[in-house]
Write a protein that holds these residues in place. Sequence first.
Motif, PDB file in Angstrom:
ATOM      1  N   ASP A 165       0.842  -1.196   0.000  1.00 16.42           N
ATOM      2  CA  ASP A 165       0.000   0.000   0.000  1.00 16.42           C
ATOM      3  C   ASP A 165       0.879   1.248   0.000  1.00 16.42           C
ATOM      4  O   ASP A 165       1.765   1.394   0.845  1.00 16.42           O
ATOM      5  CB  ASP A 165      -0.916   0.023   1.230  1.00 16.42           C
ATOM      6  CG  ASP A 165      -2.093  -0.927   1.085  1.00 16.42           C
ATOM      7  OD1 ASP A 165      -2.558  -1.132  -0.047  1.00 16.42           O
ATOM      8  OD2 ASP A 165      -2.544  -1.472   2.107  1.00 16.42           O
ATOM      9  N   VAL A 166       0.606   2.149  -0.928  1.00 19.28           N
ATOM     10  CA  VAL A 166       1.367   3.388  -1.038  1.00 19.28           C
ATOM     11  C   VAL A 166       0.495   4.556  -0.592  1.00 19.28           C
ATOM     12  O   VAL A 166      -0.627   4.723  -1.069  1.00 19.28           O
ATOM     13  CB  VAL A 166       1.842   3.630  -2.485  1.00 19.28           C
ATOM     14  CG1 VAL A 166       2.614   4.951  -2.576  1.00 19.28           C
ATOM     15  CG2 VAL A 166       2.705   2.468  -2.970  1.00 19.28           C
ATOM     16  N   THR A 167       1.021   5.342   0.326  1.00 21.29           N
ATOM     17  CA  THR A 167       0.337   6.548   0.793  1.00 21.29           C
ATOM     18  C   THR A 167       1.173   7.764   0.429  1.00 21.29           C
ATOM     19  O   THR A 167       2.359   7.835   0.751  1.00 21.29           O
ATOM     20  CB  THR A 167       0.131   6.518   2.318  1.00 21.29           C
ATOM     21  OG1 THR A 167      -0.753   5.439   2.660  1.00 21.29           O
ATOM     22  CG2 THR A 167      -0.492   7.831   2.802  1.00 21.29           C
ATOM     23  N   LEU A 168       0.551   8.718  -0.250  1.00 21.08           N
ATOM     24  CA  LEU A 168       1.202   9.969  -0.639  1.00 21.08           C
ATOM     25  C   LEU A 168       0.749  11.067   0.318  1.00 21.08           C
ATOM     26  O   LEU A 168      -0.448  11.262   0.523  1.00 21.08           O
ATOM     27  CB  LEU A 168       0.822  10.320  -2.077  1.00 21.08           C
ATOM     28  CG  LEU A 168       1.250  11.689  -2.609  1.00 21.08           C
ATOM     29  CD1 LEU A 168       2.763  11.867  -2.550  1.00 21.08           C
ATOM     30  CD2 LEU A 168       0.738  11.869  -4.039  1.00 21.08           C
ATOM     31  N   VAL A 169       1.709  11.772   0.892  1.00 26.09           N
ATOM     32  CA  VAL A 169       1.412  12.806   1.885  1.00 26.09           C
ATOM     33  C   VAL A 169       1.662  14.188   1.283  1.00 26.09           C
ATOM     34  O   VAL A 169       2.750  14.461   0.768  1.00 26.09           O
ATOM     35  CB  VAL A 169       2.263  12.625   3.156  1.00 26.09           C
ATOM     36  CG1 VAL A 169       1.908  13.694   4.186  1.00 26.09           C
ATOM     37  CG2 VAL A 169       2.063  11.231   3.737  1.00 26.09           C
ATOM     38  N   HIS A 170       0.640  15.049   1.364  1.00 30.35           N
ATOM     39  CA  HIS A 170       0.746  16.432   0.895  1.00 30.35           C
ATOM     40  C   HIS A 170       0.517  17.377   2.076  1.00 30.35           C
ATOM     41  O   HIS A 170      -0.597  17.834   2.306  1.00 30.35           O
ATOM     42  CB  HIS A 170      -0.302  16.705  -0.196  1.00 30.35           C
ATOM     43  CG  HIS A 170       0.038  16.135  -1.525  1.00 30.35           C
ATOM     44  ND1 HIS A 170      -0.886  15.472  -2.313  1.00 30.35           N
ATOM     45  CD2 HIS A 170       1.203  16.120  -2.225  1.00 30.35           C
ATOM     46  CE1 HIS A 170      -0.304  15.093  -3.436  1.00 30.35           C
ATOM     47  NE2 HIS A 170       0.961  15.462  -3.405  1.00 30.35           N
ATOM     48  N   PRO A 171       1.570  17.712   2.826  1.00 27.90           N
ATOM     49  CA  PRO A 171       1.397  18.655   3.939  1.00 27.90           C
ATOM     50  C   PRO A 171       1.269  20.087   3.429  1.00 27.90           C
ATOM     51  O   PRO A 171       1.829  20.452   2.389  1.00 27.90           O
ATOM     52  CB  PRO A 171       2.701  18.501   4.739  1.00 27.90           C
ATOM     53  CG  PRO A 171       3.425  17.334   4.143  1.00 27.90           C
ATOM     54  CD  PRO A 171       2.946  17.209   2.745  1.00 27.90           C
ATOM     55  N   GLY A 172       0.537  20.894   4.207  1.00 27.12           N
ATOM     56  CA  GLY A 172       0.586  22.336   4.020  1.00 27.12           C
ATOM     57  C   GLY A 172       1.788  22.870   4.778  1.00 27.12           C
ATOM     58  O   GLY A 172       2.806  22.182   4.918  1.00 27.12           O
ATOM     59  N   ARG A 207      -4.770   3.409   5.738  1.00 25.39           N
ATOM     60  CA  ARG A 207      -4.219   3.049   4.424  1.00 25.39           C
ATOM     61  C   ARG A 207      -4.800   3.929   3.314  1.00 25.39           C
ATOM     62  O   ARG A 207      -5.119   3.457   2.220  1.00 25.39           O
ATOM     63  CB  ARG A 207      -4.427   1.559   4.130  1.00 25.39           C
ATOM     64  CG  ARG A 207      -3.643   0.673   5.085  1.00 25.39           C
ATOM     65  CD  ARG A 207      -3.738  -0.791   4.796  1.00 25.39           C
ATOM     66  NE  ARG A 207      -2.907  -1.543   5.731  1.00 25.39           N
ATOM     67  CZ  ARG A 207      -1.747  -2.132   5.418  1.00 25.39           C
ATOM     68  NH1 ARG A 207      -1.289  -2.047   4.196  1.00 25.39           N
ATOM     69  NH2 ARG A 207      -1.052  -2.792   6.336  1.00 25.39           N
ATOM     70  N   ARG A 208      -4.894   5.222   3.608  1.00 26.38           N
ATOM     71  CA  ARG A 208      -5.368   6.164   2.598  1.00 26.38           C
ATOM     72  C   ARG A 208      -4.323   6.338   1.504  1.00 26.38           C
ATOM     73  O   ARG A 208      -3.131   6.293   1.753  1.00 26.38           O
ATOM     74  CB  ARG A 208      -5.669   7.513   3.243  1.00 26.38           C
ATOM     75  CG  ARG A 208      -6.907   7.495   4.125  1.00 26.38           C
ATOM     76  CD  ARG A 208      -7.151   8.852   4.749  1.00 26.38           C
ATOM     77  NE  ARG A 208      -8.395   8.867   5.519  1.00 26.38           N
ATOM     78  CZ  ARG A 208      -8.705   9.792   6.408  1.00 26.38           C
ATOM     79  NH1 ARG A 208      -7.867  10.790   6.635  1.00 26.38           N
ATOM     80  NH2 ARG A 208      -9.849   9.738   7.058  1.00 26.38           N
ATOM     81  N   LYS A 209      -4.808   6.565   0.293  1.00 23.72           N
ATOM     82  CA  LYS A 209      -3.903   6.785  -0.833  1.00 23.72           C
ATOM     83  C   LYS A 209      -3.280   8.173  -0.770  1.00 23.72           C
ATOM     84  O   LYS A 209      -2.147   8.363  -1.209  1.00 23.72           O
ATOM     85  CB  LYS A 209      -4.650   6.598  -2.160  1.00 23.72           C
ATOM     86  CG  LYS A 209      -5.171   5.178  -2.370  1.00 23.72           C
ATOM     87  CD  LYS A 209      -4.053   4.160  -2.273  1.00 23.72           C
ATOM     88  CE  LYS A 209      -4.569   2.747  -2.479  1.00 23.72           C
ATOM     89  NZ  LYS A 209      -3.487   1.739  -2.258  1.00 23.72           N
ATOM     90  N   GLU A 210      -4.018   9.144  -0.250  1.00 24.56           N
ATOM     91  CA  GLU A 210      -3.477  10.486  -0.081  1.00 24.56           C
ATOM     92  C   GLU A 210      -3.841  11.012   1.301  1.00 24.56           C
ATOM     93  O   GLU A 210      -4.982  10.861   1.742  1.00 24.56           O
ATOM     94  CB  GLU A 210      -4.017  11.460  -1.132  1.00 24.56           C
ATOM     95  CG  GLU A 210      -3.411  12.861  -0.999  1.00 24.56           C
ATOM     96  CD  GLU A 210      -4.119  13.920  -1.824  1.00 24.56           C
ATOM     97  OE1 GLU A 210      -3.550  15.023  -1.951  1.00 24.56           O
ATOM     98  OE2 GLU A 210      -5.232  13.661  -2.316  1.00 24.56           O
TER      99      GLU A 210
END
Length: 236
Positions: free
Chosen positions: A161-168, A202-205
């Motif tokens: 499972d790949v999770t992509l993190v987009h922080p502010g 296990r969210r994708k983003e």
Amino acid sequence: MITLITGATSGIGEQLAKLYAQAGDTVIACGRNQEKLNELAQLTNIESCQFDATDLQAIRSSTVAYTQFDRVILNAGNCEYIDDAHNFDSALFTRVVTTNLLSMGYCLEALLPRIKSGGQLVIVSSSVTYLPLPRSEAYGASKAGVSYLAKSLAIDLADIDVTLVHPGFVKTPLTQKNDFPMPMAVTAEKAANYIIKGVAKRRKEVHFPYRFTLILKCLRMLPLPIWLMLAKGLSR
């Protein structure tokens, strides 16, 4: 659970290491700062692993003792700005792209084969990828590459499972040097909690803070000429 974290000597990575260790994971905290790694290794459930993420052989040799990971979090990165686009600084551009993007490839080659089937790969990018922003030619380009890389891996890694993190904006030693307002900035501990909760599901983003990132996602639906006009206003 065995969790390896790069960029664990400060900011989000340090908080992730501490929180996962408190939750009972065996954490392999990775970074270049040996003194800080030694401090982390004094905490329960944290082992230190010193290497430069831009050095493939160093990654391999430093992690050779670990045969399998439940979770790998690729978080190491840096930020520098292009202050004068007319006099483009290619050395700065190379540094940022190497640290933020090429290092991902080195870490993936060395570590990905050791993530067990059903395990997790977490890649930390940035919400800068939602919109082109002033002075962000190097940082934004590198993080856009990181985001694309993670999305492609999410297709091709059927058993991970790949999770992509987009922080502010996150209050860290790295962002302390920013000479502009950081709307809705959160602490590194709060950012780490956002990530841990999203990874557990296990969210994708995973993106945060939600109000800020949702505003950016709405703005990116504007026609490009309109956004460019607005962004030029921000840079004055």
